[in-house]
Design a protein around this motif. Structure first.
Motif, PDB file in Angstrom:
ATOM      1  N   ASP A  54      -1.584 -24.911   1.005  1.00  0.00           N
ATOM      2  CA  ASP A  54      -2.171 -24.759   2.341  1.00  0.00           C
ATOM      3  C   ASP A  54      -3.606 -24.270   2.205  1.00  0.00           C
ATOM      4  O   ASP A  54      -4.007 -23.746   1.161  1.00  0.00           O
ATOM      5  CB  ASP A  54      -1.343 -23.796   3.204  1.00  0.00           C
ATOM      6  CG  ASP A  54      -1.248 -22.405   2.603  1.00  0.00           C
ATOM      7  OD1 ASP A  54      -2.247 -21.661   2.685  1.00  0.00           O
ATOM      8  OD2 ASP A  54      -0.188 -22.065   2.035  1.00  0.00           O
ATOM      9  N   ALA A  55      -4.363 -24.428   3.268  1.00  0.00           N
ATOM     10  CA  ALA A  55      -5.801 -24.143   3.234  1.00  0.00           C
ATOM     11  C   ALA A  55      -6.089 -22.663   2.985  1.00  0.00           C
ATOM     12  O   ALA A  55      -7.038 -22.326   2.261  1.00  0.00           O
ATOM     13  CB  ALA A  55      -6.458 -24.600   4.530  1.00  0.00           C
ATOM     14  N   ASP A  56      -5.297 -21.784   3.579  1.00  0.00           N
ATOM     15  CA  ASP A  56      -5.566 -20.346   3.426  1.00  0.00           C
ATOM     16  C   ASP A  56      -5.402 -19.905   1.975  1.00  0.00           C
ATOM     17  O   ASP A  56      -6.228 -19.152   1.443  1.00  0.00           O
ATOM     18  CB  ASP A  56      -4.637 -19.529   4.326  1.00  0.00           C
ATOM     19  CG  ASP A  56      -4.994 -19.674   5.801  1.00  0.00           C
ATOM     20  OD1 ASP A  56      -6.113 -20.132   6.090  1.00  0.00           O
ATOM     21  OD2 ASP A  56      -4.146 -19.337   6.658  1.00  0.00           O
ATOM     22  N   THR A  57      -4.320 -20.368   1.332  1.00  0.00           N
ATOM     23  CA  THR A  57      -4.111 -20.008  -0.069  1.00  0.00           C
ATOM     24  C   THR A  57      -5.191 -20.619  -0.943  1.00  0.00           C
ATOM     25  O   THR A  57      -5.732 -19.966  -1.839  1.00  0.00           O
ATOM     26  CB  THR A  57      -2.720 -20.472  -0.545  1.00  0.00           C
ATOM     27  OG1 THR A  57      -1.723 -19.945   0.333  1.00  0.00           O
ATOM     28  CG2 THR A  57      -2.439 -19.990  -1.952  1.00  0.00           C
ATOM     29  N   ALA A  59      -8.193 -21.284  -0.204  1.00  0.00           N
ATOM     30  CA  ALA A  59      -9.458 -20.568  -0.019  1.00  0.00           C
ATOM     31  C   ALA A  59      -9.530 -19.320  -0.886  1.00  0.00           C
ATOM     32  O   ALA A  59     -10.616 -18.931  -1.344  1.00  0.00           O
ATOM     33  CB  ALA A  59      -9.645 -20.204   1.449  1.00  0.00           C
ATOM     34  N   LEU A  60      -8.386 -18.701  -1.141  1.00  0.00           N
ATOM     35  CA  LEU A  60      -8.360 -17.513  -1.997  1.00  0.00           C
ATOM     36  C   LEU A  60      -8.813 -17.843  -3.415  1.00  0.00           C
ATOM     37  O   LEU A  60      -9.298 -16.973  -4.143  1.00  0.00           O
ATOM     38  CB  LEU A  60      -6.956 -16.906  -2.025  1.00  0.00           C
ATOM     39  CG  LEU A  60      -6.398 -16.371  -0.706  1.00  0.00           C
ATOM     40  CD1 LEU A  60      -4.964 -15.896  -0.897  1.00  0.00           C
ATOM     41  CD2 LEU A  60      -7.275 -15.228  -0.190  1.00  0.00           C
ATOM     42  N   SER A  64     -11.646 -26.110  -1.834  1.00  0.00           N
ATOM     43  CA  SER A  64     -11.782 -26.812  -0.557  1.00  0.00           C
ATOM     44  C   SER A  64     -11.594 -28.300  -0.805  1.00  0.00           C
ATOM     45  O   SER A  64     -11.708 -28.777  -1.943  1.00  0.00           O
ATOM     46  CB  SER A  64     -13.156 -26.546   0.074  1.00  0.00           C
ATOM     47  OG  SER A  64     -14.189 -26.956  -0.812  1.00  0.00           O
TER      48      SER A  64
END
Length: 311
Positions: A54-57, A59-60, A64
């Motif tokens: 997922d995008a949130d993970t 980003a960590l 991108s």
């Protein structure tokens, strides 16, 4: 395949194995201080699909879209950039290239200052498939054992002993002189014994089964899957500072990942493999065209040892 394009696994969206596609992309060119590696094998790890789920993970980890897949690689240097010392075309190398290893070519920093942007010389006696499994799992196991301050007189309980990190942790602990009790499914008992662990089935009643194997108690514990081993270790009287997790966070308990490994840990593990003192079981290897199938197997968490992509 010409010089201008190479295959790479790419993600146009975050998700599971179903979003993994093979594309022809321009071959990357090494800049100053960089080398380009013709990849021959890429090892998969649970973090590969976790950080692209997922995008949130993502980003960590600084990822991108579009992004690649896989971090551990092995191959041969085929081009070097300006100001590179210590590497030459034709050198066999291995290391990490964060979320871009499953590709015909990767470019990495020759200095190797970052754990997922690096190259090390592959020792004679270590094949590329094996070299492609070492970076993440080997470093993580080394860091976890260091976090609990492993000693030769320890009896260490390792949860998830047959997994990708577990196979390293069990053997490194045994090499250090410790006694190892390793949790796994009943069907994995023979596999764990071959690694040097005393097998014990996970699940309800684990604490009692460990007590029967070690009436005097265990002195340290690694939980490589979740929190069950943490809970059991606490029940058995192991102090929090001698317990370590890698896949979960438990208040008061140290957590480790490969970035925490001591300098030289990976080189040392490669030398142990070359010397025949540490072996890396590879459950399955797949051509790049079967990347989705390989990722599904890895994500199923039933793998004994490692999964490798051949390029």
């Amino acid at each position: 395949m010409g010089e201008q394009n190479g295959r790479a696994v790419r993600l146009a969206s975050f998700g599971g194995p179903e979003v993994l596609d093979i594309q022809e992309i321009p071959v990357p060119q090494p800049g100053p201080g960089q080398i380009r590696v013709r990849v021959t094998a890429a090892g998969l790890n649970p973090m590969d699909w976790k950080m692209t789920a997922d995008a949130d993970t993502a980003a960590l980890f600084g990822l991108s879209l579009p992004t690649g897949f896989g971090t551990d690689y092995a191959g041969v240097v085929d081009r070097i950039g300006d100001k590179v010392t210590g590497f030459a075309p034709g050198d066999r190398v291995f290391g990490g290239a964060l979320s871009r290893a499953v590709a015909d070519f990767v470019v990495v920093d020759a200095a190797g200052a970052h754990a997922a942007n690096e190259a090390y010389h592959t020792p004679d006696g270590v094949d590329d498939r094996t070299a492609a499994t070492l970076a993440i799992a080997g470093r993580t196991a080394s860091a976890a054992l260091a976090a609990v301050g492993l000693r030769p007189d320890d009896i260490v309980l390792i949860g998830g002993a047959g997994g990708g990190v577990g196979v390293f942790a069990v053997q490194l602990a045994r090499i250090a002189g410790a006694r190892v009790i390793g949790t796994g499914a009943p069907a994995s008992a023979h596999f764990l014994r071959e690694l040097g662990a005393e097998p014990v089935a996970y699940g309800d009643g684990l604490a009692d089964r460990v007590r029967s194997l070690a009436p005097g108690g265990v002195t340290a514990a690694l939980d490589l899957q979740g929190t069950e081993t943490v809970q059991v270790a606490r029940e058995l009287g192991v102090p929090d500072d001698r317990i370590c997790t890698i896949a979960a966070r438990v208040e008061g308990v140290p957590a480790a990942n490969g970035a925490h490994a001591a300098p030289g840990a990976l080189d040392g593990i490669a030398r142990l493999v070359a010397a025949g003192r540490l072996r890396v079981p590879i459950e399955a290897s797949f051509p790049i065209e079967q990347i989705r199938r390989a990722a599904e197997l890895q994500a199923g968490r039933r793998v004994k040892g490692k999964v490798v992509i051949d390029l």
